[in-house]
Design a protein around this motif. Structure first.
Motif, mmCIF file in Angstrom:
data_model
loop_
_atom_site.group_PDB
_atom_site.id
_atom_site.type_symbol
_atom_site.label_atom_id
_atom_site.label_comp_id
_atom_site.label_asym_id
_atom_site.label_seq_id
_atom_site.Cartn_x
_atom_site.Cartn_y
_atom_site.Cartn_z
ATOM 1 N N SER A 34 0.793 -1.240 0.000
ATOM 2 C CA SER A 34 0.000 0.000 0.000
ATOM 3 C C SER A 34 0.819 1.281 0.000
ATOM 4 O O SER A 34 0.238 2.384 -0.034
ATOM 5 C CB SER A 34 -0.970 0.002 1.191
ATOM 6 O OG SER A 34 -2.028 -0.907 0.965
ATOM 7 N N TYR A 46 -11.055 2.724 5.275
ATOM 8 C CA TYR A 46 -9.931 2.391 4.401
ATOM 9 C C TYR A 46 -10.347 1.234 3.484
ATOM 10 O O TYR A 46 -10.315 0.076 3.870
ATOM 11 C CB TYR A 46 -8.732 2.009 5.270
ATOM 12 C CG TYR A 46 -7.421 1.853 4.545
ATOM 13 C CD1 TYR A 46 -6.625 2.954 4.274
ATOM 14 C CD2 TYR A 46 -6.965 0.590 4.156
ATOM 15 C CE1 TYR A 46 -5.403 2.810 3.630
ATOM 16 C CE2 TYR A 46 -5.750 0.442 3.511
ATOM 17 C CZ TYR A 46 -4.969 1.553 3.251
ATOM 18 O OH TYR A 46 -3.766 1.408 2.606
ATOM 19 N N ASN A 47 -10.755 1.599 2.270
ATOM 20 C CA ASN A 47 -11.240 0.621 1.295
ATOM 21 C C ASN A 47 -10.400 0.732 0.029
ATOM 22 O O ASN A 47 -10.313 1.807 -0.581
ATOM 23 C CB ASN A 47 -12.714 0.893 0.979
ATOM 24 C CG ASN A 47 -13.302 -0.100 -0.018
ATOM 25 O OD1 ASN A 47 -12.636 -1.055 -0.420
ATOM 26 N ND2 ASN A 47 -14.538 0.123 -0.422
ATOM 27 N N ASN A 48 -9.789 -0.362 -0.392
ATOM 28 C CA ASN A 48 -8.933 -0.337 -1.581
ATOM 29 C C ASN A 48 -9.667 0.111 -2.836
ATOM 30 O O ASN A 48 -9.041 0.573 -3.796
ATOM 31 C CB ASN A 48 -8.304 -1.716 -1.808
ATOM 32 C CG ASN A 48 -7.099 -1.950 -0.923
ATOM 33 O OD1 ASN A 48 -6.380 -1.024 -0.579
ATOM 34 N ND2 ASN A 48 -6.886 -3.197 -0.530
ATOM 35 N N ASP A 68 -7.827 -4.413 3.261
ATOM 36 C CA ASP A 68 -8.453 -3.171 3.684
ATOM 37 C C ASP A 68 -9.479 -3.452 4.783
ATOM 38 O O ASP A 68 -9.489 -4.538 5.365
ATOM 39 C CB ASP A 68 -9.093 -2.452 2.488
ATOM 40 C CG ASP A 68 -10.144 -3.321 1.779
ATOM 41 O OD1 ASP A 68 -10.583 -4.338 2.365
ATOM 42 O OD2 ASP A 68 -10.523 -2.994 0.640
#
Length: 353
Positions: free
Chosen positions: A83, A166-168, A147
């Motif tokens: 990330s 927090y979401n990809n 995530d």
């Protein structure tokens, strides 16, 4: 008399700034090494040696005033940076926000963004800046894991911009938006706008690639494979507000905004993410440290298994950490957690300031 004293003070401050800048160097083809350190700093490095050897660390490199202060492991081996890629994308955005190619307030609807199964009308009102700050309110599955989507509320229940998760998906779509706006791949942009100027030593454009599960999402993650010493160059660029040896590669204002508090940890979801006590900017994590800490104002790129790039403006220092994965093709490997890495950083910052 007052005017004379004010003018004299201004000259002295300018001289001080020039002297301070003169102490900092930018690497050419190779990094310079710090010529000498204090006894206290050497003791801190000895303690760090002992601590790092007990962790899953594969490489660690600390840069002070543009020179190598501390090195551990094989810092020249490229590996997936996980990330940390998101912070690199944030850097790439700067030039195109500044020249008007990208409007941060454009919505997904007007940008013609959709995905597998379709987006809800409310989700299409998310703006570009909501994606960059993990506040889109779009809880669609991403093409990759790693995530907090499992802790997301029901889709369509959160107004875009109001809820941090927090979401990809957010970050992957941010990549799609940049490519659509510039008509170039993220890797072309990175190569042209950053890599060539920094003279990255181990980077290969051909080694960078996207991969993920397209049955879940059309927007694939833009993975990067970079070495620890090349990540340190990227950190040095951000330390100098996007300036590399006199060339402004990224707008300074953009670097200041994106690496500053946007979402404090207390406003994050789920509670386990808030408990990390690290704030968020625009795809950069920002340390929440007291005013007397050498790490106050520091920010970092952070990848899953222990990929860290910590930038410490107060000390003119950058620390790059790598936990190389996969191992023998297996991704389920021991991680280096945030607290362990920050302890490493403090062994240097508290002894080698």
């Amino acid at each position: 008399m007052f005017a004379y004293r004010f003018k004299l003070l201004a000259i002295l401050l300018m001289c001080f700034a020039l002297t301070a800048n003169a102490a900092t160097v930018f690497p050419g083809k190779e990094w310079e090494v710090t010529a000498s350190t204090t006894a206290q700093c050497k003791q801190g490095q000895t303690e760090l040696d002992s601590y790092v050897q007990r962790q899953a660390t594969t490489a660690l490199l600390a840069i002070k005033d543009g020179r190598i202060l501390y090195s551990y492991g094989k810092t020249d081996v490229p590996s997936i940076i996980e990330s940390q890629r998101k912070s690199i994308l944030s850097m790439l955005y700067g030039k195109y926000v500044a020249n008007g190619t990208i409007n941060l307030d454009q919505t997904l609807e007007t940008a013609n963004i959709d995905d597998v199964g379709g987006l809800l009308p409310a989700e299409k009102q998310a703006r570009v800046r909501d994606l960059l700050t993990a506040r889109s309110g779009v809880f669609h599955a991403a093409a990759n894991s790693g995530d907090d989507l499992a802790s997301a509320p029901a889709r369509g229940t959160q107004t875009p911009g109001s809820y941090f998760l927090y979401n990809n998906w957010d970050f992957n779509v941010a990549g799609t938006l940049l490519e659509n706006a510039t008509h170039k791949s993220i890797y072309q942009l990175f190569d042209e706008d950053i890599a060539q100027s920094l003279q990255l030593q181990d980077y290969k454009l051909s080694a960078q690639k996207k991969f993920g599960d397209k049955s879940k999402s059309n927007h694939l993650p833009y993975h990067f494979f970079l070495s620890t010493r090349d990540m340190a160059r990227i950190g040095l660029l951000t330390l100098h507000a996007g300036n590399w040896n006199g060339r402004q590669l990224i707008p300074a204002d953009w670097m200041r905004v994106t690496t500053s508090f946007y979402t404090p940890s207390s406003d994050m979801h789920p509670a386990s993410t808030a408990a990390r006590h690290v704030a968020y900017g625009y795809m950069w994590w920002v340390l929440e440290e007291p005013s007397d800490s050498p790490l106050q104002g520091a920010y970092m790129a952070w990848g899953l298994h222990g990929q860290y790039l910590l930038v410490i403006p107060r000390l003119d220092m950058v620390i790059a950490h790598q936990r190389r994965v996969p191992v023998d093709g297996k991704w389920d490997q021991p991680k280096v957690g945030k607290n362990a890495f920050i302890h490493m950083a403090k062994l240097l910052t508290e002894n080698c300031s």
